[in-house]
Design a protein around this motif. Structure first.
Motif, short mmCIF file in Angstrom:
data_model
loop_
_atom_site.label_atom_id
_atom_site.label_comp_id
_atom_site.label_asym_id
_atom_site.label_seq_id
_atom_site.Cartn_x
_atom_site.Cartn_y
_atom_site.Cartn_z
N LEU A 165 45.49 41.73 45.95
CA LEU A 165 46.69 40.97 45.62
C LEU A 165 47.33 40.68 46.82
CD1 LEU A 165 48.16 39.95 42.92
CD2 LEU A 165 49.25 42.20 43.00
N GLY A 166 47.64 39.32 47.21
CA GLY A 166 48.47 38.99 48.17
C GLY A 166 47.46 38.89 49.72
N CYS A 188 43.06 34.62 41.30
CA CYS A 188 43.17 36.23 41.75
C CYS A 188 44.12 36.82 42.56
CB CYS A 188 41.72 36.23 42.41
SG CYS A 188 40.04 36.02 41.25
N GLY A 189 45.04 36.03 42.84
CA GLY A 189 46.32 36.63 43.42
C GLY A 189 46.21 36.48 45.01
#
Ligand code: ZN
Length: 368
Positions: A165-166, A188-189
Motif C-alpha cells: 500500500l503506497g 491495488c493501492g
C-alpha cells in the motif's frame, strides 16, 4: 457457421465449419462481441508451433445457445463472458492453486491453442459451470468482454507483484495489458505509478488509467530515469507487460533490492532470455521474478464484473476500433502491424437469431 482461422503458420482466413455440439459439461455460446489480442498474432506467426484451420480468438462475450446435460448454472439465453483461460478444475495444478497451468504448462489456455477459439458465430466452453459468468444487466457487452483477458491479465500482474500500500510501481510498455496493469496497480493501492512508453497515444492512455509519471524509453537510460523518479531507490514492483528481453532486463534493474519483477508479457521469440548480472544484484539482491498467465474461472470473472458494475473501472478507452466480423481480417492485419493507432479492435457479430432478452439488455445498456 463462419469462422476466422489460422490456416497454417503465417496465413489466416474465413472458412465454414459445422456448429459444434456441447458435451455434458460444455456450453455452446453464440458470439456477440470479441476482441483481437496480440497473442493471436503471435500464434499465427508460429509462436506455439503449427496449427491447421484452427479458429482464432480467446476474448469474447455471447449468449448461451445450448447447455450440456450436466451444466447446472447456465441456460440458453444467458448473457455470458467466457474466460480466455478455461482450466480443468479437477487437475492437480488447479487444486494446488495454479489453474492456468492445469493439464501441463499453460494448459488452461485452450481457445485457439488446443481447441477452436471464439472468432466464429458459435464456440464451445469446456467445464462451463466453472469457466464463464453471467454479465450483470447494467454492464454492456463492450465492457464485459474486457474481463475475458485484459482485466484479468493486467490486474493479475499487479496482484502477483504484491504491491505494498503506497508502494512504487513501474509498468514497462503501455499496450492493452500494460494499461490494465497500470489500472490494476492503482486498484491495488500503489502510491506512485510510472509508465514506460514511447508512443504518445499510449502515454496519454497510461495517464488516463492511472500513471503519475511517464518515462519515454526513446530518451534513453530508462533505469536511470526510474531511479531519479524514486529518489535513487528503484521501485517496489516492476511490471513487464511486453515480453521483451530488453524491457525485462530494465525491469529487473529498476526493481529495488527485495523488490518484485512481475512479468506478464508473452515472450514470443528467441531461445533464451538474459538477466542483467549487476541489475539483478549479482544474484543476491533478493529480487523476486513472478510470472503470470491470465487467471481463469467463474469467481475471477464475477469479481472483475463487479468492478465494472460498480464503476471502479472503465476499460472503454482501450477500444480504438470497432468492426463487424466480416472485416476481422482487416482488424487482424492492423493488430499485426500495430497501425492506425490501434490498441484493441472490438469485433461485433451480426445477430443470427436474436433472442428477445438480449435485445432488451442491449437497449437498456444503450440508454444508460
Ligand atoms: Zn488475449
Amino acid at each position: 457457421m463462419r469462422a476466422f482461422v489460422m490456416k497454417e503458420i503465417g496465413t489466416v482466413g474465413f472458412m465454414e465449419k459445422p456448429v459444434p455440439k456441447p458435451g455434458p459439461n460444455e456450453a455452446l455460446v453464440r458470439t456477440t462481441q470479441a476482441l483481437i489480442c496480440t497473442s493471436d498474432v503471435h500464434t499465427v506467426d508460429g509462436a506455439i508451433g503449427p496449427r491447421t484451420d484452427l479458429t482464432l480468438g480467446h476474448e469474447a462475450v455471447g449468449i448461451v445457445a445450448e447447455a450440456g446435460s450436466e451444466v447446472k448454472r447456465f441456460k440458453p439465453g444467458d448473457r455470458v463472458v467466457v474466460g480466455a483461460i478455461t482450466p480443468d478444475w479437477g487437475d492437480p495444478a488447479s487444486q494446488a492453486g495454479h489453474p492456468s497451468q492445469s493439464s501441463g504448462a499453460l494448459g488452461g489456455w485452450k481457445f485457439a491453442n488446443v481447441k477452436d477459439g471464439v472468432f466464429a458465430e458459435f464456440f464451445l466452453v469446456n467445464e462451463a459451470d466453472a469457466n464463464m459468468a453471467i454479465i450483470p444487466a447494467s454492464v454492456p457487452d463492450d465492457k464485459a468482454v474486457y474481463c475475458a483477458d485484459m482485466l484479468s491479465t493486467g490486474f493479475a500482474a499487479a496482484e502477483h507483484g504484491t504491491i505494498p500500500l503506497g508502494g512504487t510501481v513501474a509498468v514497462f510498455a503501455e499496450g492493452p495489458v500494460g494499461l490494465m496493469a497500470t489500472q490494476g496497480a492503482r486498484l491495488c493501492g500503489a502510491g506512485f505509478v510510472i509508465g514506460v512508453e514511447s508512443v504518445p497515444q499510449r502515454q496519454q492512455l497510461a495517464r488516463h488509467f492511472g500513471a503519475d509519471f511517464i518515462v519515454d524509453p526513446s530518451d534513453g537510460d530508462v533505469v536511470g530515469h526510474i531511479l531519479r523518479a524514486t529518489e535513487g531507490e528503484g521501485v517496489d514492483v516492476a511490471i513487464e507487460a511486453l515480453g521483451n528481453e530488453t524491457t525485462l532486463a530494465q525491469a529487473i534493474a529498476a526493481a529495488k533490492p527485495g523488490g518484485t519483477i512481475s512479468s506478464v508479457g508473452y515472450y514470443g521469440k528467441g531461445d533464451t532470455i538474459g538477466i542483467p548480472r549487476v541489475g539483478w544484484g549479482v544474484g543476491m539482491a533478493e529480487k523476486t521474478i513472478v510470472t503470470t498467465l491470465c487467471p481463469g474461472g467463474r469467481l475471477r470473472l464475477e469479481r472483475l464484473l463487479r468492478l465494472l458494475e460498480h464503476r471502479r473501472v472503465d476499460p472503454s478507452a482501450l477500444t480504438t476500433h470497432v468492426m463487424p466480423f466480416d472485416r476481422i481480417d482487416d482488424a487482424f492485419e492492423m493488430m499485426r502491424t500495430k497501425s492506425g493507432g490501434i490498441i484493441k479492435p472490438l469485433v461485433q457479430f451480426a445477430p443470427v437469431a436474436i433472442e428477445r432478452g438480449e435485445v432488451e439488455t442491449k437497449e437498456r445498456a444503450r440508454t444508460r
